[in-house]
Scaffold this active site. Structure first.
Site, short mmCIF file in Angstrom:
data_model
loop_
_atom_site.label_atom_id
_atom_site.label_comp_id
_atom_site.label_asym_id
_atom_site.label_seq_id
_atom_site.Cartn_x
_atom_site.Cartn_y
_atom_site.Cartn_z
N GLY A 37 13.68 132.92 110.71
CA GLY A 37 13.65 132.99 109.25
C GLY A 37 12.56 132.12 108.66
O GLY A 37 11.54 131.86 109.27
N CYS A 38 12.82 131.65 107.46
CA CYS A 38 11.84 130.89 106.69
C CYS A 38 11.79 129.46 107.18
O CYS A 38 12.73 128.71 107.00
CB CYS A 38 12.18 130.94 105.21
SG CYS A 38 10.94 130.22 104.17
N VAL A 39 10.70 129.08 107.82
CA VAL A 39 10.57 127.71 108.33
C VAL A 39 9.37 127.05 107.68
O VAL A 39 9.02 125.97 107.99
CB VAL A 39 10.45 127.70 109.87
CG1 VAL A 39 11.73 128.15 110.51
CG2 VAL A 39 9.29 128.53 110.34
#
Length: 97
Positions: A95-97
């Protein structure tokens, strides 16, 4: 030091092969400098993983280590969770890292 097997992105193929020496040697092999602050982030990410069984998104991680998210990004000069998890022997973040 002979490094354990790593995948195409440089992550360990076997998490149990990680030790602090392995993590530091991986960074050295990648010509990535881990100062004391970055190394502390790596160890705190491992503690988070041990406690919650997952890699935290950066928002949660910054809160967990009680640091400003923007300061963490500035320190790492990249998406911080990728090098943190890589040199910590943790799974790739999703996901969004």
């Amino acid at each position: 030091m002979n490094l354990p097997d790593r995948d195409g992105d440089g992550y360990l193929t076997d998490m149990s092969a990680w030790t602090e020496d392995v993590g530091r040697a991986m960074a050295q092999a990648d010509n990535y400098e881990l100062d004391d602050v970055k190394w502390a982030h790596v160890l705190k990410a491992r503690a988070y993983y041990d406690e919650f069984g997952s890699v935290p998104p950066i928002r949660k991680f910054a809160k967990y280590i009680e640091e400003d998210q923007n300061a963490v990004f500035k320190l790492w000069m990249t998406g911080p969770m990728k090098p943190i998890t890589k040199y910590g022997g943790l799974p790739k973040p999703t996901g969004c890292v």
